[in-house]
Design a protein around this motif. Structure first.
Motif, short mmCIF file in Angstrom:
data_model
loop_
_atom_site.label_atom_id
_atom_site.label_comp_id
_atom_site.label_asym_id
_atom_site.label_seq_id
_atom_site.Cartn_x
_atom_site.Cartn_y
_atom_site.Cartn_z
N LEU A 86 5.38 -2.36 11.05
CA LEU A 86 4.64 -3.17 10.35
C LEU A 86 4.85 -4.71 10.85
CD1 LEU A 86 3.96 -1.68 6.83
CD2 LEU A 86 2.59 -1.67 8.88
N GLU A 188 -0.01 -11.14 3.30
CA GLU A 188 0.18 -10.43 1.85
C GLU A 188 -0.16 -9.01 2.22
OE1 GLU A 188 -2.76 -12.19 -0.40
OE2 GLU A 188 -2.60 -11.05 -2.04
N VAL A 189 -0.97 -8.74 2.92
CA VAL A 189 -1.33 -7.18 3.01
C VAL A 189 -0.14 -6.58 3.71
CG1 VAL A 189 -2.93 -5.68 4.02
CG2 VAL A 189 -3.84 -7.87 3.32
N LEU A 192 2.57 -5.93 1.07
CA LEU A 192 2.29 -4.82 0.32
C LEU A 192 2.30 -3.60 0.76
CD1 LEU A 192 -1.18 -5.94 -1.22
CD2 LEU A 192 0.90 -5.78 -2.56
N LEU A 193 2.25 -3.26 2.14
CA LEU A 193 2.26 -1.96 2.74
C LEU A 193 3.92 -1.75 2.99
CD1 LEU A 193 -0.54 -2.18 5.56
CD2 LEU A 193 -0.39 -0.65 3.22
N THR A 194 4.56 -2.82 3.45
CA THR A 194 5.96 -2.48 3.47
C THR A 194 6.81 -2.05 2.46
OG1 THR A 194 6.49 -4.98 3.30
CG2 THR A 194 6.36 -3.64 5.30
N HIS A 195 5.99 -2.47 1.20
CA HIS A 195 6.64 -1.97 -0.13
C HIS A 195 5.95 -0.79 -0.76
CE1 HIS A 195 8.22 -6.19 -0.04
NE2 HIS A 195 9.27 -5.76 -0.71
N GLY A 196 5.39 -0.13 0.02
CA GLY A 196 4.84 1.26 -0.33
C GLY A 196 3.81 0.90 -1.36
N LEU A 197 3.21 -0.16 -1.39
CA LEU A 197 1.97 -0.17 -2.22
C LEU A 197 2.25 -0.13 -3.53
CD1 LEU A 197 -1.05 1.29 -0.34
CD2 LEU A 197 -0.78 -0.97 -0.83
N THR A 198 3.69 -0.62 -3.86
CA THR A 198 3.84 -0.71 -5.26
C THR A 198 2.94 -1.62 -6.12
OG1 THR A 198 6.08 -0.29 -4.56
CG2 THR A 198 5.72 -1.24 -6.98
N PRO A 199 2.54 -1.32 -7.28
CA PRO A 199 1.45 -2.07 -7.88
C PRO A 199 2.12 -3.40 -8.57
CG PRO A 199 1.09 0.43 -8.76
CD PRO A 199 2.63 0.03 -7.72
N PRO A 200 1.35 -4.12 -8.43
CA PRO A 200 1.70 -5.59 -8.96
C PRO A 200 1.87 -5.40 -10.40
CG PRO A 200 -0.40 -5.74 -8.35
CD PRO A 200 0.00 -4.44 -8.02
#
Lengths: 203, 203
Positions: A86, A188-189, A192-200
């Motif tokens: 990524l 930003e996108v 988010l993806l590198t963090h496994g889409l962890t919700p804010p």
DNA sequence: GGCTGTTTGTGCAGTGGCTGCAAGTTTGCA
DNA sequence: TGCAAACTTGCAGCCACTGCACAAACAGCC
């Protein structure tokens, strides 16, 4: 090999003339209200010739970059092999952004057309399945995996999706210098993806 | 309200007849070699009627499920609010798989058509941009975020991409009981994503 | 059973994207 | 200069798709 030849020069010129004609006419009258005849006429060629250059009316507006795949492959193979895919993709996209600044004016017109036709962007990305395939292949090579392995395929699909989302978000607030640039949206996108889409956290 | 009425029954029947005709003809002669006239004729209706039911020749083959969006929304809003979005999506997809088993035979034929036309799958997913929008909206609601926030949009795009990759991988080895089922591919792709696409070890 | 308003089916004429073919024209090269 | 290859063009045609006007079928009501 340095010389380009009259034939090739003419060919390139015809192509760019057609692209300009298509984008201009689309911005002036709306993409749906122009015909391939109109585009060809403004470009000074026959309708049949139009289809010798573009397989599709859409292609004339989007003008897919045939060199993009090579640049992608080159960037991936020359970047550090242990770099996160990524991250590799993110830096590549940032490089490309400077290229877009070149034809600035043409791009603005093109984007205004796309903004009226969101489906076009989608179709561009998925008939751009070829590009996705290139991505998958290059990452598979770098990782020593078979080209049809699930990992590179998922990575490639995610990257194109990510870029599409970033573009979409950016297109919502165009030209305004107080709003984030396209590069910011990309960051930003991808973050988010590198963090496994962890919700804010909830606001 | 329980009664369906003759009119509605006929309408549903005409639609399914058209779908069956489209899928059968496409598998028999190839999607490119059949016309909307052919489909309408086999279904016993006029060509004009065909287009009263489907906006597109492709739609007749794919038969997009209008109830899908409602089911998606329902599943997301009824699942635990603190559940990871990718996990929510994963369970939803597994639920849907059992539905596919119903029209098993029709689905096999449909898939054989899709296998010959990979672009169709892509287009299905992106004119299914509506579905992606539904996804984004539902997740935004659940998280108390605005509908156009980057997080739900990225999540939605990633989920549709993930499903598309899983389907593509599965389509490569169909029907063979020794190869992974579609559900297994879904699990694999979603697992990769929840781990931020961390590359696998070199073989 | 008839009457009326609303859907649904159909024929027709037309638009426009896109293609194959068989010329004509231009360019590359010897 | 002359030939071969590449590029352009007109033409005829297919087919997806649409708007329109009208016929047919149905629902609800008396």
């Amino acid at each position: 090999m340095g010389t380009e030849g009259l034939r090739d020069r003419k060919k390139r010129q015809t192509r760019t003339t057609l692209v300009r004609a298509a984008v201009e006419l689309a911005t002036e009258h709306g993409y749906d209200n122009i015909t391939t005849d109109d585009i060809a006429t403004r470009a000074g060629v026959s309708t049949r010739t139009f289809f010798n250059y573009f397989a599709t009316k859409e292609d004339a507006v989007l003008n897919p970059d045939p060199g993009a795949d090579d640049r992608i492959r080159a960037h991936i193979t020359t970047s550090p092999p242990d770099q996160h895919p990524l991250e590799t993709a993110r830096t590549f996209l940032h490089n490309e952004l400077t290229t877009i600044d070149h034809d600035h004016k043409l791009w603005l017109a093109r984007l205004s057309v796309i903004r009226e036709h969101p489906d076009m962007l989608n179709r561009a990305f998925l008939s751009g399945a070829a590009t996705e395939h290139t991505l998958a292949e290059a990452f598979a090579d770098r990782l020593g995996l078979p080209a049809d392995h699930t990992y590179p395929r998922t990575t490639a699909a995610t990257i194109t999706s990510a870029f599409r989302v970033a573009l979409t978000q950016w297109l919502r607030t165009p030209g305004d210098p107080t709003t984030p640039a396209l590069g910011d949206h990309i960051n930003e996108v991808f973050t988010l993806l590198t963090h496994g889409l962890t919700p804010p956290a909830r606001p």
